[in-house]
Design a protein around this motif. Structure first.
Motif, PDB file in Angstrom:
ATOM      1  N   UNK A 118       0.916  -1.180  -0.026  1.00  0.00           N
ATOM      2  CA  UNK A 118       0.008  -0.061  -0.120  1.00  0.00           C
ATOM      3  C   UNK A 118       0.922   1.054  -0.116  1.00  0.00           C
ATOM      4  N   UNK A 119       0.508   2.035  -0.938  1.00  0.00           N
ATOM      5  CA  UNK A 119       1.443   3.273  -1.051  1.00  0.00           C
ATOM      6  C   UNK A 119       1.034   4.134   0.102  1.00  0.00           C
ATOM      7  N   UNK A 120       1.999   5.026   0.525  1.00  0.00           N
ATOM      8  CA  UNK A 120       1.896   6.001   1.542  1.00  0.00           C
ATOM      9  C   UNK A 120       1.652   5.601   3.020  1.00  0.00           C
ATOM     10  N   UNK A 121       2.086   4.366   3.238  1.00  0.00           N
ATOM     11  CA  UNK A 121       2.016   3.638   4.720  1.00  0.00           C
ATOM     12  C   UNK A 121       3.430   4.193   5.164  1.00  0.00           C
ATOM     13  N   UNK A 122       3.298   4.779   6.468  1.00  0.00           N
ATOM     14  CA  UNK A 122       4.362   5.164   7.177  1.00  0.00           C
ATOM     15  C   UNK A 122       4.365   4.450   8.463  1.00  0.00           C
ATOM     16  N   UNK A 128       1.651   1.726  11.287  1.00  0.00           N
ATOM     17  CA  UNK A 128       1.868   1.126   9.886  1.00  0.00           C
ATOM     18  C   UNK A 128       0.725   0.679   9.190  1.00  0.00           C
ATOM     19  N   UNK A 129       0.749  -0.453   8.685  1.00  0.00           N
ATOM     20  CA  UNK A 129      -0.381  -1.072   8.278  1.00  0.00           C
ATOM     21  C   UNK A 129      -1.234  -1.807   9.073  1.00  0.00           C
ATOM     22  N   UNK A 146      -6.620  -0.261   7.095  1.00  0.00           N
ATOM     23  CA  UNK A 146      -6.348   0.895   7.802  1.00  0.00           C
ATOM     24  C   UNK A 146      -5.006   1.026   7.913  1.00  0.00           C
ATOM     25  N   UNK A 147      -4.468   2.451   7.728  1.00  0.00           N
ATOM     26  CA  UNK A 147      -2.909   2.333   7.855  1.00  0.00           C
ATOM     27  C   UNK A 147      -2.765   3.921   8.282  1.00  0.00           C
ATOM     28  N   UNK A 148      -1.269   3.971   8.566  1.00  0.00           N
ATOM     29  CA  UNK A 148      -0.759   5.270   9.038  1.00  0.00           C
ATOM     30  C   UNK A 148       0.098   5.752   8.088  1.00  0.00           C
ATOM     31  N   UNK A 149      -0.202   7.255   7.605  1.00  0.00           N
ATOM     32  CA  UNK A 149       0.720   8.122   7.028  1.00  0.00           C
ATOM     33  C   UNK A 149       1.370   9.019   7.713  1.00  0.00           C
ATOM     34  N   UNK A 150       2.055   9.642   6.975  1.00  0.00           N
ATOM     35  CA  UNK A 150       3.091  10.727   7.864  1.00  0.00           C
ATOM     36  C   UNK A 150       2.300  11.748   8.728  1.00  0.00           C
ATOM     37  N   UNK A 178      -7.958  11.603   8.472  1.00  0.00           N
ATOM     38  CA  UNK A 178      -8.322  12.560   9.620  1.00  0.00           C
ATOM     39  C   UNK A 178      -8.201  11.804  11.207  1.00  0.00           C
ATOM     40  N   UNK A 179      -8.072  10.742  10.854  1.00  0.00           N
ATOM     41  CA  UNK A 179      -7.696   9.655  12.399  1.00  0.00           C
ATOM     42  C   UNK A 179      -6.278  10.066  12.997  1.00  0.00           C
ATOM     43  N   UNK A 180      -6.284  10.573  14.365  1.00  0.00           N
ATOM     44  CA  UNK A 180      -4.901  10.997  14.809  1.00  0.00           C
ATOM     45  C   UNK A 180      -4.049   9.762  14.921  1.00  0.00           C
ATOM     46  N   UNK A 181      -2.672  10.068  14.459  1.00  0.00           N
ATOM     47  CA  UNK A 181      -1.841   9.014  14.506  1.00  0.00           C
ATOM     48  C   UNK A 181      -0.749   9.538  15.563  1.00  0.00           C
TER      49      UNK A 181
END
Length: 393
Positions: A118-122, A128-129, A146-150, A178-181
């Motif tokens: 998945x592109x954009x996973x940080x 992460x993923x 569901x995954x984390x971005x920057x 917009x889910x907080x990371x």
């Protein structure tokens, strides 16, 4: 302090991916099974579509209480920090790997291949993923992740097709943003409920005040339509379904339609909660049982050293809960006449357990997660197990 499908085939989990890293494919295995609504972004196409009814047949759904039976076997090994398992339409399984952002395909013969990245996973820390979910809608198979971005955590989806050349993934669409990371407390489990809506478990992302604020997405269970809009009938008129959560990582429904969620405690108590619309589960004012009418108490609790729960599965009137730090699988009888306050250890000896998913035929798929949390990560240390079940009594 603290507190506090989908395939109509019976799996409350699924997948999505960046179209084989936005375009590649994995070989099909032989023989292959109050959130602000403005932060919820529908995908580019099919906005406002009505989902196909996902409700499983009540006549075929398992009932009663269940236990682990003999015959546990390893389906595949060589996974790295796996987080979720979900069923693909032909009997193959998809597994997300948190740190790499890769989705693996496990064939019915145990073969392991790459479905896509998945592109954009940080990744980093616990981010992460994460969770996977599958939906059949309009004759197409949708895979969600569901995954984390920057900058945030989010849910995305893509179509998946089984072709003569293998699995092929369509273009990725954003479902919820917009889910907080943060480094920890990212939640991450997603699942389609019997009502056809997508449920999303979020963490407080180290902002404990968010959990009690109905205008924030952190520390919640969200309920949205398959295209990411707040689901009709939500208690606040937004995506928020329940609040006052610290870090939910397990979602499952028992045969009576009740939603259950596992939740990480802070220093004292981990929890299994029965989730109701609009319910406030107490975090950060309470950890464990509050005995306070303004909060809903967990059905059962564990010392954090014994559980640190992640994925859960429900079969009949039994909830099976995985433990990371506790390194065991618990069975909790949640029937009206059961012993819900007395969970039973039914599996141990495999190290950290990350996810459990009902197979639909009196069994579980269970993921181990020993690659992380050990100081010196061991690539390919983790297993996918097939755990048979039998009725109690």
């Amino acid at each position: 302090m603290k507190q506090r499908r989908f395939r109509t085939t019976a799996i409350f989990a699924g997948v999505i991916l960046a179209g084989c890293a936005i375009g590649g494919c994995a070989a099909a295995p032989s023989g292959a099974p109050t959130s602000d609504p403005r932060t919820v972004s529908p995908p580019a196409s099919d906005a406002g579509t009505t989902p196909a009814s996902p409700s499983p047949s009540t006549s075929s759904a398992p009932t009663g209480r269940w236990r682990v039976a003999d015959g546990i076997r390893t389906i595949t090994e060589g996974l790295a920090a796996p987080w979720a398992v979900a069923a693909l339409p032909d009997g193959a399984l998809a597994v997300s790997e948190r740190d790499s952002g890769v989705i693996r395909v496990v064939g019915t013969d145990g073969s392991l291949s790459e479905l896509g990245r998945i592109a954009g996973v940080v990744s980093g820390g616990e981010s992460g993923l994460h969770g996977l979910a599958v939906l059949e809608e309009g004759g197409r198979q949708w895979l969600y992740a569901y995954h984390g971005t920057a900058d945030d955590n989010r849910v995305v989806r893509a179509t998946v097709d089984s072709t003569a050349d293998g699995w092929r993934l369509g273009a990725v669409e954003t479902v919820v943003t917009g889910i907080p990371r943060a480094n920890t407390h990212n939640g991450g489990r997603i699942a389609f409920g019997p009502d056809g809506m997508l449920y999303i478990a979020t963490g407080d992302a180290q902002n404990v005040g968010a959990a009690q604020d109905p205008a924030q997405l952190g520390g919640k269970i969200l309920r949205v339509t398959p295209d990411g809009r707040p689901a009709p009938g939500n208690p606040f008129g937004t995506a928020v379904y329940s609040l006052g959560h610290r870090n939910v990582q397990g979602l499952a429904w028992t045969v009576d339609g009740a939603l259950w969620a596992s939740e990480f405690g802070q220093n004292t108590w981990d929890e299994l909660n029965r989730i109701i619309a609009g319910g406030n589960y107490g975090w950060p004012d309470v950890e464990g049982r509050a005995g306070d009418d303004q909060f809903l108490d967990p059905v059962t609790v564990w010392p954090t050293a014994e559980a640190s729960p992640s994925g859960i599965a429900a079969v009949g009137e039994t909830v099976f809960m995985t433990g990371l730090r506790g390194e065991r699988l618990w069975a909790i009888d949640v029937s009206d006449t059961g012993t819900a306050g007395e969970p039973v250890v039914v599996l141990e000896g495999y190290g950290r357990l990350r996810d459990a998913v009902a197979t639909g035929d009196a069994g579980l798929w269970v993921l181990t997660n020993n690659t992380d949390g050990r100081g010196d990560p061991r690539e390919g240390d983790d297993l996918l197990l097939r755990v048979p079940l039998g009725p109690v009594g």
